[in-house]
Write a protein that holds these residues in place. Structure first.
Motif, PDB file in Angstrom:
ATOM      1  N   PRO A 135      50.329  38.275  38.207  1.00 52.82           N
ATOM      2  CA  PRO A 135      49.700  38.148  39.535  1.00 52.82           C
ATOM      3  C   PRO A 135      50.579  37.413  40.543  1.00 52.82           C
ATOM      4  O   PRO A 135      50.558  37.749  41.740  1.00 52.82           O
ATOM      5  N   CYS A 136      51.362  36.446  40.073  1.00 54.12           N
ATOM      6  CA  CYS A 136      52.266  35.750  40.992  1.00 54.12           C
ATOM      7  C   CYS A 136      53.332  36.701  41.541  1.00 54.12           C
ATOM      8  O   CYS A 136      53.666  36.669  42.738  1.00 54.12           O
ATOM      9  N   GLY A 137      53.878  37.547  40.673  1.00 54.96           N
ATOM     10  CA  GLY A 137      54.861  38.517  41.129  1.00 54.96           C
ATOM     11  C   GLY A 137      54.259  39.548  42.062  1.00 54.96           C
ATOM     12  O   GLY A 137      54.905  39.984  43.032  1.00 54.96           O
ATOM     13  N   THR A 138      53.017  39.952  41.813  1.00 54.38           N
ATOM     14  CA  THR A 138      52.341  40.886  42.706  1.00 54.38           C
ATOM     15  C   THR A 138      52.143  40.276  44.084  1.00 54.38           C
ATOM     16  O   THR A 138      52.357  40.935  45.113  1.00 54.38           O
ATOM     17  N   ILE A 159      44.571  42.323  27.930  1.00 51.96           N
ATOM     18  CA  ILE A 159      43.466  41.467  28.368  1.00 51.96           C
ATOM     19  C   ILE A 159      43.974  40.395  29.328  1.00 51.96           C
ATOM     20  O   ILE A 159      43.340  40.105  30.361  1.00 51.96           O
ATOM     21  N   GLY A 160      45.123  39.802  29.017  1.00 50.67           N
ATOM     22  CA  GLY A 160      45.681  38.779  29.898  1.00 50.67           C
ATOM     23  C   GLY A 160      46.047  39.333  31.263  1.00 50.67           C
ATOM     24  O   GLY A 160      45.852  38.672  32.294  1.00 50.67           O
ATOM     25  N   THR A 161      46.573  40.554  31.303  1.00 52.18           N
ATOM     26  CA  THR A 161      46.904  41.177  32.583  1.00 52.18           C
ATOM     27  C   THR A 161      45.648  41.426  33.407  1.00 52.18           C
ATOM     28  O   THR A 161      45.632  41.211  34.629  1.00 52.18           O
ATOM     29  N   ALA A 162      44.580  41.868  32.761  1.00 54.36           N
ATOM     30  CA  ALA A 162      43.321  42.090  33.467  1.00 54.36           C
ATOM     31  C   ALA A 162      42.759  40.782  34.023  1.00 54.36           C
ATOM     32  O   ALA A 162      42.271  40.727  35.162  1.00 54.36           O
ATOM     33  N   VAL A 163      42.840  39.722  33.232  1.00 54.95           N
ATOM     34  CA  VAL A 163      42.369  38.413  33.701  1.00 54.95           C
ATOM     35  C   VAL A 163      43.208  37.950  34.897  1.00 54.95           C
ATOM     36  O   VAL A 163      42.678  37.402  35.876  1.00 54.95           O
ATOM     37  N   GLY A 164      44.521  38.185  34.836  1.00 53.90           N
ATOM     38  CA  GLY A 164      45.371  37.825  35.967  1.00 53.90           C
ATOM     39  C   GLY A 164      45.003  38.591  37.225  1.00 53.90           C
ATOM     40  O   GLY A 164      45.032  38.041  38.331  1.00 53.90           O
ATOM     41  N   GLY A 165      44.650  39.874  37.087  1.00 52.08           N
ATOM     42  CA  GLY A 165      44.221  40.644  38.244  1.00 52.08           C
ATOM     43  C   GLY A 165      42.936  40.104  38.850  1.00 52.08           C
ATOM     44  O   GLY A 165      42.789  40.047  40.076  1.00 52.08           O
ATOM     45  N   VAL A 166      41.986  39.704  37.996  1.00 48.91           N
ATOM     46  CA  VAL A 166      40.742  39.120  38.497  1.00 48.91           C
ATOM     47  C   VAL A 166      41.016  37.810  39.231  1.00 48.91           C
ATOM     48  O   VAL A 166      40.456  37.544  40.315  1.00 48.91           O
ATOM     49  N   LEU A 167      41.887  36.978  38.672  1.00 46.06           N
ATOM     50  CA  LEU A 167      42.231  35.719  39.331  1.00 46.06           C
ATOM     51  C   LEU A 167      42.908  35.961  40.673  1.00 46.06           C
ATOM     52  O   LEU A 167      42.679  35.222  41.645  1.00 46.06           O
ATOM     53  N   LEU A 168      43.736  36.993  40.762  1.00 42.48           N
ATOM     54  CA  LEU A 168      44.391  37.315  42.035  1.00 42.48           C
ATOM     55  C   LEU A 168      43.359  37.754  43.068  1.00 42.48           C
ATOM     56  O   LEU A 168      43.441  37.361  44.244  1.00 42.48           O
ATOM     57  N   ALA A 169      42.393  38.574  42.664  1.00 45.80           N
ATOM     58  CA  ALA A 169      41.341  38.993  43.590  1.00 45.80           C
ATOM     59  C   ALA A 169      40.524  37.796  44.076  1.00 45.80           C
ATOM     60  O   ALA A 169      40.178  37.697  45.264  1.00 45.80           O
ATOM     61  N   ALA A 215      41.655  34.757  44.277  1.00 41.58           N
ATOM     62  CA  ALA A 215      42.530  33.988  45.162  1.00 41.58           C
ATOM     63  C   ALA A 215      42.549  34.575  46.575  1.00 41.58           C
ATOM     64  O   ALA A 215      42.621  33.838  47.567  1.00 41.58           O
ATOM     65  N   VAL A 216      42.490  35.904  46.675  1.00 40.45           N
ATOM     66  CA  VAL A 216      42.440  36.534  48.001  1.00 40.45           C
ATOM     67  C   VAL A 216      41.155  36.140  48.732  1.00 40.45           C
ATOM     68  O   VAL A 216      41.179  35.831  49.930  1.00 40.45           O
ATOM     69  N   LEU A 217      40.037  36.125  48.018  1.00 34.08           N
ATOM     70  CA  LEU A 217      38.778  35.714  48.632  1.00 34.08           C
ATOM     71  C   LEU A 217      38.811  34.244  49.051  1.00 34.08           C
ATOM     72  O   LEU A 217      38.352  33.879  50.141  1.00 34.08           O
ATOM     73  N   ALA A 218      39.347  33.395  48.177  1.00 36.27           N
ATOM     74  CA  ALA A 218      39.451  31.983  48.524  1.00 36.27           C
ATOM     75  C   ALA A 218      40.390  31.773  49.707  1.00 36.27           C
ATOM     76  O   ALA A 218      40.129  30.936  50.583  1.00 36.27           O
ATOM     77  N   LEU A 248      45.179  42.993  56.555  1.00 37.89           N
ATOM     78  CA  LEU A 248      46.484  42.624  56.017  1.00 37.89           C
ATOM     79  C   LEU A 248      46.478  42.521  54.493  1.00 37.89           C
ATOM     80  O   LEU A 248      47.492  42.785  53.847  1.00 37.89           O
ATOM     81  N   THR A 249      45.354  42.140  53.915  1.00 37.72           N
ATOM     82  CA  THR A 249      45.291  41.940  52.462  1.00 37.72           C
ATOM     83  C   THR A 249      44.701  43.133  51.724  1.00 37.72           C
ATOM     84  O   THR A 249      44.424  43.026  50.523  1.00 37.72           O
ATOM     85  N   ALA A 250      44.490  44.244  52.414  1.00 36.28           N
ATOM     86  CA  ALA A 250      43.909  45.424  51.738  1.00 36.28           C
ATOM     87  C   ALA A 250      44.797  45.892  50.597  1.00 36.28           C
ATOM     88  O   ALA A 250      44.312  46.204  49.494  1.00 36.28           O
ATOM     89  N   THR A 251      46.104  45.943  50.825  1.00 35.64           N
ATOM     90  CA  THR A 251      47.027  46.368  49.767  1.00 35.64           C
ATOM     91  C   THR A 251      47.029  45.389  48.601  1.00 35.64           C
ATOM     92  O   THR A 251      47.099  45.790  47.429  1.00 35.64           O
ATOM     93  N   LEU A 252      46.938  44.100  48.894  1.00 31.13           N
ATOM     94  CA  LEU A 252      46.934  43.098  47.833  1.00 31.13           C
ATOM     95  C   LEU A 252      45.659  43.195  46.998  1.00 31.13           C
ATOM     96  O   LEU A 252      45.706  43.058  45.762  1.00 31.13           O
ATOM     97  N   ARG A 253      44.540  43.438  47.634  1.00 32.84           N
ATOM     98  CA  ARG A 253      43.299  43.617  46.869  1.00 32.84           C
ATOM     99  C   ARG A 253      43.381  44.844  45.972  1.00 32.84           C
ATOM    100  O   ARG A 253      42.938  44.819  44.815  1.00 32.84           O
TER     101      ARG A 253
END
Length: 304
Positions: free
Chosen positions: A22-25, A209-219, A221-224, A249-254
């Motif tokens: 998620p950090c790299g994304t 599973i870890g990648t999926a959890v990272g994606g949820v955390l990134l989403a 983070a966008v809301l926060a 601006l964050t549509a692509t990131l979501r």
């Protein structure tokens, strides 16, 4: 290498990979998405039709005109007339042309300042002459009376003070490096963690599973980040309009965050199903020792 050590090393490598994904994304989105003028303008273009943005622009233009007009006995009537005229203008093609030209000019100026190491200590300014020329050309094509007489003057406005520009310039250099190395490091760590694992199928499932959890955390983070961004805006900025800009601006990131979730769950499910299928095949095999010597055939009995 002992199995216990291999499991520990694999867990550490997979955890690092899932953390860096998620950090790299995020870094890639900031460096390659926001830093591309064409993509930025395309993302901001639909906001010209957003009622929240149009009302905010109309109110800002109306307040600016009233500041120039000053006080007077007909100030209230003039204010209503000016705001109605500004809101009517935001529904025209000329406004949309000016909106795109303004966003392109501001983004180009900011990006040039971030990449120019010799611009330290200088604010970022934008010349509004190209924007005025774009709007005037659109009004002329629409046969608006007196549009040809609109003056096109070189007027520079400051979009970033020097202190903010210097701070963003340092962050941009870090993002430019991180956008390349963080995704690459995530892939390398994931492959290495799966390769050294005692059970590669389980390691692959854990990576998914870890990648999926990272994606949820990134989403999340966008809301926060949306809440924090709107909370730190000055009182003069319209919150609904600023929220619409942030969402654009964050549509692509979501989208990227949910792609990480989908990819991780797909990999984990495929690995788990493959393991279950292999387990069922082993259970269905007939019992016996395939390495033992087969029993010699019995001689046929003589018939009487």
């Amino acid at each position: 290498m002992p199995s216990r050590l291999r499991r520990g090393l694999s867990a550490v490598l997979i955890a690092l990979a899932c953390l860096l994904a998620p950090c790299g994304t995020l870094a890639a989105w900031a460096a390659y998405g926001l830093a591309d003028t064409g993509r930025y303008v395309a993302a901001m273009a639909p906001l010209a039709a957003d009622p929240r943005v149009r009302d905010a622009v109309a109110d800002t233009v109306g307040d600016g005109v009233m500041t120039e007009v000053g006080a007077g006995p007909l100030r209230g009537t003039v204010r209503l007339y000016v705001r109605d005229a500004a809101r009517s203008f935001t529904r025209t093609d000329a406004f949309r042309a000016g909106w795109d030209a303004a966003n392109r000019a501001v983004h180009t100026a900011v990006l040039h300042a971030l990449r120019d190491q010799g611009a330290a200590g200088r604010p970022v300014r934008v010349d509004l002459a190209p924007v005025t020329a774009r709007v005037r050309g659109r009004l002329v094509r629409d046969n608006v009376p007196m549009a040809q007489r609109i003056p096109v003057r070189h007027t520079e406005v400051t979009v970033l003070p020097a202190r903010e520009a210097d701070r963003l310039r340092k962050g941009y250099r870090v993002l430019d490096v991180a956008a390349f190395w963080l995704p690459l490091a995530a892939v390398v760590f994931a492959v290495a963690g799966i390769a050294v694992a005692a059970c590669r199928r389980r390691a692959l499932t854990a990576t998914g599973i870890g990648t999926a959890v990272g994606g949820v955390l990134l989403a999340l983070a966008v809301l926060a980040g949306r809440r924090l961004t709107l909370a730190e805006l000055p009182g003069a900025v319209d919150d609904p309009a600023a929220g619409a800009v942030y969402d654009a601006l964050t549509a692509t990131l979501r989208t990227a965050s949910w792609l990480l979730v989908g990819l991780g769950l797909t990999v984990a499910a495929a690995s788990w199903l493959t393991g279950r299928y292999a387990h069922l095949l082993r259970r269905r095999r007939p019992p016996g020792n395939p390495t033992a010597d087969p029993a010699p055939p019995r001689p046929p009995r003589a018939r009487l």
